[in-house]
Design a protein around this motif. Structure first.
Motif, PDB file in Angstrom:
ATOM      1  N   UNK A   1     -14.729  16.941-122.283  1.00  0.00           N
ATOM      2  CA  UNK A   1     -15.806  17.350-123.180  1.00  0.00           C
ATOM      3  C   UNK A   1     -16.965  18.014-122.433  1.00  0.00           C
ATOM      4  N   UNK A   2     -17.322  17.453-121.294  1.00  0.00           N
ATOM      5  CA  UNK A   2     -18.490  17.952-120.556  1.00  0.00           C
ATOM      6  C   UNK A   2     -18.163  19.195-119.734  1.00  0.00           C
ATOM      7  N   UNK A   3     -17.167  19.120-118.868  1.00  0.00           N
ATOM      8  CA  UNK A   3     -16.902  20.213-117.935  1.00  0.00           C
ATOM      9  C   UNK A   3     -16.009  21.303-118.495  1.00  0.00           C
ATOM     10  N   UNK A   4     -15.117  20.969-119.395  1.00  0.00           N
ATOM     11  CA  UNK A   4     -14.174  21.968-119.869  1.00  0.00           C
ATOM     12  C   UNK A   4     -14.555  22.524-121.240  1.00  0.00           C
ATOM     13  N   UNK A   5     -15.145  21.695-122.077  1.00  0.00           N
ATOM     14  CA  UNK A   5     -15.580  22.167-123.389  1.00  0.00           C
ATOM     15  C   UNK A   5     -17.049  22.566-123.394  1.00  0.00           C
ATOM     16  N   UNK A   6     -17.778  22.182-122.339  1.00  0.00           N
ATOM     17  CA  UNK A   6     -19.162  22.633-122.183  1.00  0.00           C
ATOM     18  C   UNK A   6     -20.197  21.939-123.034  1.00  0.00           C
ATOM     19  N   UNK A   7     -19.886  20.744-123.526  1.00  0.00           N
ATOM     20  CA  UNK A   7     -20.865  20.025-124.328  1.00  0.00           C
ATOM     21  C   UNK A   7     -21.910  19.376-123.424  1.00  0.00           C
ATOM     22  N   UNK A   8     -23.081  19.109-123.980  1.00  0.00           N
ATOM     23  CA  UNK A   8     -24.138  18.443-123.214  1.00  0.00           C
ATOM     24  C   UNK A   8     -23.812  16.956-123.072  1.00  0.00           C
ATOM     25  N   UNK A   9     -24.468  16.310-122.118  1.00  0.00           N
ATOM     26  CA  UNK A   9     -24.267  14.871-121.929  1.00  0.00           C
ATOM     27  C   UNK A   9     -24.662  14.111-123.196  1.00  0.00           C
ATOM     28  N   UNK A  10     -25.689  14.580-123.873  1.00  0.00           N
ATOM     29  CA  UNK A  10     -26.128  13.929-125.117  1.00  0.00           C
ATOM     30  C   UNK A  10     -25.044  14.034-126.188  1.00  0.00           C
TER      31      UNK A  10
END
Length: 194
Positions: free
Chosen positions: A149-158
């Motif tokens: 989610x974070x590194x590959x989909x680019x979502x924020x930590x929040x």
């Protein structure tokens, strides 16, 4: 989608065209996420189907408090956990936190370039992708979801925290451990950052 509910905007189950558009706009994104979580095409297709079935059932209750993609990631993540629990007898390799060896190196970037490569670079790229996929599939589910989610989909930590039901601090901790593990796995295969 506007801040009002899907039902208020006329795009609920009673208006299938609203859901059809949501499906068309997000099916590729969700399949990519599902494939990264499951590691195989058939399981990813099942997860996408389950996600959109659940999204359809809850479409008229979507209030627009989050982006539609974040809402769908949440549904997919929960469906993935349910599907995993249903598969009794299928072992999943769980790692202890002792296997996450800290290094002093910087963050590992998971985006691999694909365009403008020579045949030799394309072959190396393919080998790197396969090694990366194997390393990601070796992660325990909660770390894999966080990393994808974070590194590959680019979502924020929040956003990742909201999807997974954990704090931003927990997301950052899981992400750090996942990156270290992936770096260690790739290094063990003789692949280093360049």
């Amino acid at each position: 989608m506007s801040r009002g509910s899907a039902a208020e905007s006329g795009e609920g189950p009673q208006d299938p065209s609203g859901f059809d558009k949501l499906y068309r706009d997000h099916v590729d994104l969700l399949y990519r996420y599902a494939y990264r979580l499951c590691g195989e095409a058939e399981a990813a297709k099942d997860l996408v189907q389950e996600t959109f079935l659940n999204a359809y059932r809850g479409f008229n209750r979507f209030r627009g408090d989050a982006r539609v993609s974040t809402w769908l990631y949440t549904i997919a993540s929960r469906a993935c956990m349910r599907m995993r629990r249903k598969r009794k007898g299928e072992p999943e390799r769980e790692l202890s936190l002792d296997e996450f060896v800290p290094t002093s190196e910087g963050e590992f970037h998971l985006q691999i370039p694909v365009e403008g490569l020579t045949p030799e670079e394309a072959l190396q790229n393919k080998e790197l992708r396969e090694a990366l996929d194997r390393a990601i599939q070796s992660l325990p589910k909660k770390y894999r979801m966080t990393l994808v989610l974070r590194d590959m989909e680019g979502l924020s930590a929040k956003e990742v925290g909201a999807i997974m039901g954990v704090t931003e601090r927990a997301v950052k901790s899981r992400l750090h451990r996942a990156r270290l593990f992936v770096r260690k796995e790739l290094s063990a295969r003789g692949i280093t950052e360049s």
